[in-house]
Design a protein around this motif. Sequence first.
Motif, PDB file in Angstrom:
ATOM      1  N   PRO A   1     -15.606   9.744 -10.832  1.00  0.00           N
ATOM      2  CA  PRO A   1     -16.081   8.946  -9.763  1.00  0.00           C
ATOM      3  C   PRO A   1     -16.327  10.377  -9.343  1.00  0.00           C
ATOM      4  O   PRO A   1     -15.730  11.422  -8.654  1.00  0.00           O
ATOM      5  N   GLN A   2     -17.575  10.267  -8.774  1.00  0.00           N
ATOM      6  CA  GLN A   2     -17.994  10.868  -7.089  1.00  0.00           C
ATOM      7  C   GLN A   2     -17.029  10.636  -5.833  1.00  0.00           C
ATOM      8  O   GLN A   2     -16.357  11.840  -4.624  1.00  0.00           O
ATOM      9  N   ASN A   3     -17.077   9.664  -5.648  1.00  0.00           N
ATOM     10  CA  ASN A   3     -15.617   8.878  -4.659  1.00  0.00           C
ATOM     11  C   ASN A   3     -14.562   8.222  -4.948  1.00  0.00           C
ATOM     12  O   ASN A   3     -14.944   7.047  -5.460  1.00  0.00           O
ATOM     13  N   PRO A   4     -13.970   8.766  -4.653  1.00  0.00           N
ATOM     14  CA  PRO A   4     -12.662   9.812  -4.651  1.00  0.00           C
ATOM     15  C   PRO A   4     -13.090  11.661  -5.653  1.00  0.00           C
ATOM     16  O   PRO A   4     -13.921  10.404  -6.506  1.00  0.00           O
ATOM     17  N   THR A   5     -12.847  12.049  -5.252  1.00  0.00           N
ATOM     18  CA  THR A   5     -13.484  13.559  -5.490  1.00  0.00           C
ATOM     19  C   THR A   5     -11.960  13.543  -7.005  1.00  0.00           C
ATOM     20  O   THR A   5     -11.115  13.637  -6.462  1.00  0.00           O
TER      21      THR A   5
ATOM     22  N   GLU B   1      -0.900  17.663  -3.628  1.00  0.00           N
ATOM     23  CA  GLU B   1      -1.903  18.090  -2.740  1.00  0.00           C
ATOM     24  C   GLU B   1      -2.109  18.932  -2.578  1.00  0.00           C
ATOM     25  O   GLU B   1      -1.976  20.372  -2.635  1.00  0.00           O
ATOM     26  N   TYR B   2      -3.839  19.395  -2.072  1.00  0.00           N
ATOM     27  CA  TYR B   2      -4.299  20.584  -1.562  1.00  0.00           C
ATOM     28  C   TYR B   2      -4.236  20.435  -0.048  1.00  0.00           C
ATOM     29  O   TYR B   2      -5.840  19.630   0.416  1.00  0.00           O
ATOM     30  N   GLN B   3      -3.865  21.272   1.462  1.00  0.00           N
ATOM     31  CA  GLN B   3      -4.272  20.921   2.549  1.00  0.00           C
ATOM     32  C   GLN B   3      -3.775  19.442   3.320  1.00  0.00           C
ATOM     33  O   GLN B   3      -2.864  18.741   2.917  1.00  0.00           O
ATOM     34  N   ASP B   4      -5.104  18.499   3.654  1.00  0.00           N
ATOM     35  CA  ASP B   4      -4.639  17.200   3.684  1.00  0.00           C
ATOM     36  C   ASP B   4      -5.218  16.240   2.707  1.00  0.00           C
ATOM     37  O   ASP B   4      -5.727  15.725   2.612  1.00  0.00           O
ATOM     38  N   LEU B   5      -5.588  16.408   1.572  1.00  0.00           N
ATOM     39  CA  LEU B   5      -6.406  15.892   0.590  1.00  0.00           C
ATOM     40  C   LEU B   5      -5.493  15.420  -0.812  1.00  0.00           C
ATOM     41  O   LEU B   5      -4.466  16.343  -1.014  1.00  0.00           O
ATOM     42  N   ILE B   6      -5.412  14.345  -1.759  1.00  0.00           N
ATOM     43  CA  ILE B   6      -4.871  13.883  -2.266  1.00  0.00           C
ATOM     44  C   ILE B   6      -5.631  13.983  -3.089  1.00  0.00           C
ATOM     45  O   ILE B   6      -6.671  13.645  -3.326  1.00  0.00           O
ATOM     46  N   LEU B   7      -5.273  14.779  -4.635  1.00  0.00           N
ATOM     47  CA  LEU B   7      -6.140  15.118  -5.388  1.00  0.00           C
ATOM     48  C   LEU B   7      -5.451  14.587  -7.049  1.00  0.00           C
ATOM     49  O   LEU B   7      -5.130  15.018  -7.134  1.00  0.00           O
TER      50      LEU B   7
ATOM     51  N   PHE C   1      -7.475   4.618  -2.941  1.00  0.00           N
ATOM     52  CA  PHE C   1      -6.223   3.381  -1.902  1.00  0.00           C
ATOM     53  C   PHE C   1      -5.075   2.522  -2.952  1.00  0.00           C
ATOM     54  O   PHE C   1      -5.460   2.734  -3.899  1.00  0.00           O
ATOM     55  N   VAL C   2      -4.155   2.967  -3.068  1.00  0.00           N
ATOM     56  CA  VAL C   2      -3.197   2.684  -4.056  1.00  0.00           C
ATOM     57  C   VAL C   2      -2.204   1.764  -4.104  1.00  0.00           C
ATOM     58  O   VAL C   2      -1.254   1.944  -2.023  1.00  0.00           O
ATOM     59  N   MET C   3      -2.107   0.655  -4.520  1.00  0.00           N
ATOM     60  CA  MET C   3      -1.011  -0.030  -4.525  1.00  0.00           C
ATOM     61  C   MET C   3       0.296   0.352  -5.360  1.00  0.00           C
ATOM     62  O   MET C   3      -0.105   0.346  -6.323  1.00  0.00           O
ATOM     63  N   SER C   4       1.583   0.497  -4.892  1.00  0.00           N
ATOM     64  CA  SER C   4       2.691  -0.123  -5.213  1.00  0.00           C
ATOM     65  C   SER C   4       3.377  -1.237  -5.215  1.00  0.00           C
ATOM     66  O   SER C   4       3.329  -2.360  -4.821  1.00  0.00           O
TER      67      SER C   4
ATOM     68  N   ILE D   1       0.954  -1.299  -0.043  1.00  0.00           N
ATOM     69  CA  ILE D   1      -0.062   0.009   0.641  1.00  0.00           C
ATOM     70  C   ILE D   1       1.004   0.936   0.235  1.00  0.00           C
ATOM     71  O   ILE D   1       1.763   1.368   0.798  1.00  0.00           O
ATOM     72  N   HIS D   2       0.700   1.999  -1.025  1.00  0.00           N
ATOM     73  CA  HIS D   2       1.478   3.309  -1.481  1.00  0.00           C
ATOM     74  C   HIS D   2       0.203   4.805  -0.351  1.00  0.00           C
ATOM     75  O   HIS D   2       1.260   5.015   0.270  1.00  0.00           O
ATOM     76  N   GLY D   3      -0.529   4.334  -0.174  1.00  0.00           N
ATOM     77  CA  GLY D   3      -1.585   5.672   0.000  1.00  0.00           C
ATOM     78  C   GLY D   3      -3.344   4.565   0.490  1.00  0.00           C
ATOM     79  O   GLY D   3      -2.968   3.895  -0.777  1.00  0.00           O
ATOM     80  N   ALA D   4      -3.345   5.290   1.781  1.00  0.00           N
ATOM     81  CA  ALA D   4      -4.910   4.700   1.866  1.00  0.00           C
ATOM     82  C   ALA D   4      -5.658   5.817   2.705  1.00  0.00           C
ATOM     83  O   ALA D   4      -5.253   6.401   3.881  1.00  0.00           O
ATOM     84  N   ALA D   5      -6.913   6.096   2.280  1.00  0.00           N
ATOM     85  CA  ALA D   5      -7.380   7.437   2.943  1.00  0.00           C
ATOM     86  C   ALA D   5      -8.945   6.801   2.662  1.00  0.00           C
ATOM     87  O   ALA D   5      -9.526   6.859   1.509  1.00  0.00           O
ATOM     88  N   ARG D   6      -9.379   6.720   3.907  1.00  0.00           N
ATOM     89  CA  ARG D   6     -10.296   5.958   3.431  1.00  0.00           C
ATOM     90  C   ARG D   6     -11.576   6.731   3.747  1.00  0.00           C
ATOM     91  O   ARG D   6     -12.868   6.304   3.054  1.00  0.00           O
ATOM     92  N   ALA D   7     -11.834   8.243   4.037  1.00  0.00           N
ATOM     93  CA  ALA D   7     -12.814   9.001   4.282  1.00  0.00           C
ATOM     94  C   ALA D   7     -13.385   9.818   2.433  1.00  0.00           C
ATOM     95  O   ALA D   7     -13.952   9.688   2.311  1.00  0.00           O
TER      96      ALA D   7
END
Length: 344
Positions: free
Chosen positions: A209-213, A174-180, A69-72, A59-65
């Motif tokens: 997709p609506q989620n993630p933005t 990266e915008y504040q605490d979001l990965i977009l 989810f990104v796998m390397s 897992i490279h990154g995981a943002a549940r909210a």
Amino acid sequence: MAKKYLYALLICLTILAVIFPRILKSNEPICSYHSEVYQGLELQALSEELGNTGLIGRIHGAARASNMFVMSVREPNNFFSHREFSLLARDRESLKILEQVNRHDLLCVQGNFIANPSPQQHIAISSIQVLNSWAQPEGFAPYQRQLIAELTQQGSLMVEVHAIAAKGAVLVVEYQDLILPIYVTATEYTQDLYRGDIVKLAYQIQGKPQNPTHLKLDTQAEKPLEVIDAISSWQNQEQTLTGNLVKFPQSPQLKFDVYAMAVDTKGIERFFTLVNFKDIEAFQQIRDKLANIWDANLATAVSGRNMLINPEVTIQAQGLINIVSPEQANPQILLDSAEDVVRF
């Protein structure tokens, strides 16, 4: 007649040579690792593995909210060769597992690559297993992402480039605490970007997709993208920087703890790693000095998104800035000795 039998025998042997290895492989246990599949990270080979015994990566990154989810997946014996894949759950069971994973967890996923207008590959998961969980550093609670105001449907943002690939066609910021993720159709605006660049971009929110933005670069704006501070312009500059002490703990990607500093640049926090590649003994002394400062102030250290940071400890470092690749995770400060970094 003998020639006909010989010809038929050759055909049978050819079929067996092609089919038999596939039958053997299909009977292998799920999540078997075949190093040859990962050589060169060719999509065709990875796709076949994905649909067979499963693709293995971390897992490279995981943002549940935000359901991101990104796998390397890495090439054997080549640290700098890797691919990142976005993971999409097909069912509640897979989603439940994804919602529990953390950075560096070792996964095995089965499924298939889905059609996508972006070069960023997405995997639709049919099966997922966590092969090994990477433990959070002892004494530190998992990082809690900070809530930010909802984005407007259209506008502009000052952001830092988090990832850039495919000659600018893959852009994540990266915008504040979001990965977009940013959908890019006009790569003339993005092809020369570096990870770590600070840019102002005009955007529209994509309907799907609506989620993630996902955002789309607004090419109808007067300035679709403006580079505010190109990290490549820092290359080989002598700098004296001040910021909070940061620690990237030893991990599957790092053989030992790496220390850095969080520096405010143009209102955006960048992380500069503190290194010396020319003198191993000097580098060890630098690491030891920073480790002593870190350990002496452990009580005020907290978890960051992918590192640990001590907001109560400020250091100052002087050295040459080093950026060797557009995809480099963080710029480096090349220190001559431990004397080049001090508690401030």
